[in-house]
Design a protein around this motif. Sequence first.
Motif, PDB file in Angstrom:
ATOM      1  N   SER A 109       0.840  -1.203   0.000  1.00 58.30           N
ATOM      2  CA  SER A 109       0.000   0.000   0.000  1.00 58.30           C
ATOM      3  C   SER A 109       0.867   1.241   0.000  1.00 58.30           C
ATOM      4  N   ASP A 110       0.343   2.317  -0.591  1.00 58.53           N
ATOM      5  CA  ASP A 110       1.076   3.584  -0.589  1.00 58.53           C
ATOM      6  C   ASP A 110       0.124   4.706  -0.981  1.00 58.53           C
ATOM      7  N   ILE A 111       0.465   5.937  -0.572  1.00 55.71           N
ATOM      8  CA  ILE A 111      -0.329   7.085  -0.985  1.00 55.71           C
ATOM      9  C   ILE A 111      -0.230   7.310  -2.486  1.00 55.71           C
ATOM     10  N   GLY A 112       0.854   6.853  -3.099  1.00 56.57           N
ATOM     11  CA  GLY A 112       1.034   6.961  -4.548  1.00 56.57           C
ATOM     12  C   GLY A 112       0.785   5.622  -5.222  1.00 56.57           C
ATOM     13  N   ARG A 113      -0.066   5.606  -6.241  1.00 53.57           N
ATOM     14  CA  ARG A 113      -0.360   4.330  -6.888  1.00 53.57           C
ATOM     15  C   ARG A 113       0.869   3.740  -7.569  1.00 53.57           C
ATOM     16  N   HIS A 114       1.746   4.594  -8.125  1.00 51.02           N
ATOM     17  CA  HIS A 114       2.960   4.087  -8.758  1.00 51.02           C
ATOM     18  C   HIS A 114       3.911   3.529  -7.710  1.00 51.02           C
ATOM     19  N   ASN A 115       3.938   4.162  -6.530  1.00 50.52           N
ATOM     20  CA  ASN A 115       4.792   3.670  -5.456  1.00 50.52           C
ATOM     21  C   ASN A 115       4.376   2.278  -5.006  1.00 50.52           C
ATOM     22  N   ALA A 116       3.068   2.047  -4.925  1.00 49.71           N
ATOM     23  CA  ALA A 116       2.580   0.722  -4.512  1.00 49.71           C
ATOM     24  C   ALA A 116       3.082  -0.345  -5.480  1.00 49.71           C
ATOM     25  N   LEU A 117       3.077  -0.030  -6.773  1.00 54.19           N
ATOM     26  CA  LEU A 117       3.578  -0.977  -7.767  1.00 54.19           C
ATOM     27  C   LEU A 117       5.090  -1.141  -7.671  1.00 54.19           C
ATOM     28  N   ASP A 118       5.808  -0.055  -7.413  1.00 63.09           N
ATOM     29  CA  ASP A 118       7.262  -0.154  -7.254  1.00 63.09           C
ATOM     30  C   ASP A 118       7.621  -1.013  -6.045  1.00 63.09           C
ATOM     31  N   LYS A 119       6.825  -0.937  -4.983  1.00 62.77           N
ATOM     32  CA  LYS A 119       7.073  -1.799  -3.819  1.00 62.77           C
ATOM     33  C   LYS A 119       6.887  -3.266  -4.191  1.00 62.77           C
ATOM     34  N   LEU A 120       5.861  -3.558  -4.984  1.00 61.16           N
ATOM     35  CA  LEU A 120       5.683  -4.934  -5.460  1.00 61.16           C
ATOM     36  C   LEU A 120       6.889  -5.380  -6.278  1.00 61.16           C
ATOM     37  N   TYR A 121       7.336  -4.510  -7.169  1.00 59.09           N
ATOM     38  CA  TYR A 121       8.471  -4.823  -8.040  1.00 59.09           C
ATOM     39  C   TYR A 121       9.715  -5.085  -7.180  1.00 59.09           C
ATOM     40  N   GLY A 122       9.958  -4.225  -6.210  1.00 62.68           N
ATOM     41  CA  GLY A 122      11.119  -4.395  -5.342  1.00 62.68           C
ATOM     42  C   GLY A 122      11.037  -5.671  -4.526  1.00 62.68           C
ATOM     43  N   ASN A 123       9.842  -5.991  -4.039  1.00 59.59           N
ATOM     44  CA  ASN A 123       9.664  -7.239  -3.290  1.00 59.59           C
ATOM     45  C   ASN A 123      10.009  -8.437  -4.164  1.00 59.59           C
ATOM     46  N   TRP A 124       9.570  -8.395  -5.431  1.00 61.41           N
ATOM     47  CA  TRP A 124       9.867  -9.494  -6.338  1.00 61.41           C
ATOM     48  C   TRP A 124      11.362  -9.556  -6.670  1.00 61.41           C
ATOM     49  N   LEU A 125      12.007  -8.407  -6.843  1.00 67.09           N
ATOM     50  CA  LEU A 125      13.443  -8.398  -7.119  1.00 67.09           C
ATOM     51  C   LEU A 125      14.232  -9.042  -5.985  1.00 67.09           C
ATOM     52  N   MET A 126      13.783  -8.811  -4.748  1.00 68.95           N
ATOM     53  CA  MET A 126      14.471  -9.373  -3.586  1.00 68.95           C
ATOM     54  C   MET A 126      14.194 -10.866  -3.424  1.00 68.95           C
ATOM     55  N   ASN A 127      13.030 -11.307  -3.920  1.00 69.53           N
ATOM     56  CA  ASN A 127      12.627 -12.712  -3.772  1.00 69.53           C
ATOM     57  C   ASN A 127      11.991 -13.186  -5.077  1.00 69.53           C
ATOM     58  N   PRO A 128      12.779 -13.344  -6.149  1.00 63.94           N
ATOM     59  CA  PRO A 128      12.210 -13.608  -7.468  1.00 63.94           C
ATOM     60  C   PRO A 128      11.547 -14.981  -7.579  1.00 63.94           C
ATOM     61  N   TYR A 129      10.480 -15.009  -8.362  1.00 61.45           N
ATOM     62  CA  TYR A 129       9.768 -16.242  -8.693  1.00 61.45           C
ATOM     63  C   TYR A 129       9.085 -16.019 -10.038  1.00 61.45           C
ATOM     64  N   SER A 130       8.561 -17.071 -10.635  1.00 61.99           N
ATOM     65  CA  SER A 130       7.954 -16.958 -11.959  1.00 61.99           C
ATOM     66  C   SER A 130       6.699 -16.086 -11.896  1.00 61.99           C
ATOM     67  N   LEU A 131       6.596 -15.151 -12.832  1.00 68.77           N
ATOM     68  CA  LEU A 131       5.421 -14.276 -12.920  1.00 68.77           C
ATOM     69  C   LEU A 131       4.538 -14.613 -14.116  1.00 68.77           C
ATOM     70  N   ARG A 132       4.862 -15.668 -14.845  1.00 68.09           N
ATOM     71  CA  ARG A 132       4.104 -15.993 -16.057  1.00 68.09           C
ATOM     72  C   ARG A 132       2.663 -16.390 -15.740  1.00 68.09           C
ATOM     73  N   ASP A 133       2.450 -16.959 -14.557  1.00 69.66           N
ATOM     74  CA  ASP A 133       1.099 -17.378 -14.183  1.00 69.66           C
ATOM     75  C   ASP A 133       0.523 -16.497 -13.087  1.00 69.66           C
ATOM     76  N   LYS A 134       0.952 -15.217 -13.066  1.00 72.20           N
ATOM     77  CA  LYS A 134       0.501 -14.293 -12.031  1.00 72.20           C
ATOM     78  C   LYS A 134      -0.250 -13.111 -12.647  1.00 72.20           C
ATOM     79  N   MET A 135      -0.996 -12.428 -11.803  1.00 71.90           N
ATOM     80  CA  MET A 135      -1.668 -11.198 -12.189  1.00 71.90           C
ATOM     81  C   MET A 135      -1.317 -10.105 -11.189  1.00 71.90           C
TER      82      MET A 135
END
Length: 265
Positions: free
Chosen positions: A172-198
Amino acid sequence: MSGVEKRTIWKFTPGNKTAEAVEDAVAVEQAFTVIVNGEETGTIVCTPSHIEELAAGFMAGEGIIRKYSDITQLEVDHSTGFVYVKLQEGMKVDKDQMSKRFIGSCCGKGRQFYFKSDMMTSKTAIKGASFSIENCLKRMEELQNASSVFHATGGVHNAGIADSDRLIVIRSDIGRHNALDKLYGNWLMNPYSLRDKMIVFSGRLSSEVIFKASKMGVGLIVSKSAPTNLALEAADELGITAVGFVRNNMCNVYTHPDRIREFIG
């Protein structure tokens, strides 16, 4: 609760001629300046939670890093609002890439990117798993129910990564782009396949949001809100399925319906 501050407010309600002093929750906002290799790279006004993920996602979106191991050191000073980052030897920030408008082409079609970094880091989504409309509706309902900060304040956007069965991570974040960047950063730190994700998202589907999904390599994004025309043009070209107005057991599929099971013959 992270990202929430309590304060006394004066509340007016129908039928009352005087205000009532009550304690209310408000979303916290703080600016963090990212210093990469000793140089100021950008300032992000955000909810002060998961800042390491936010910084990593921001840098990946701007093309500064490709993977988390490109970072040798990342320190957050919450008291001063600075994030100090050191990159692997030989890596540096191309400031022109972060700020220049760029017009490129791909596969014979004209594609306009507002920033050169979008052109450098966006990629066409690979066909993966399919999802049902029920999957989309349920994951959106779970996202809305799971955000404690939103329920307390009403002042943040929510974003999550999910498969057909469950939400995997929520930010969650006050900025919608920030919320997505947090998701991206979380995935970078703990990568897994995103082909079957939404990606499940509470905010408007703008072109920037589509580019962020593309950079992560996610082929389906569902939102409770509306898209813009430029977002849909980008989704068309990047192979992303954009689903909007996911609410009240309804939704609109705008692009690439072949990821939605109801459209598969």
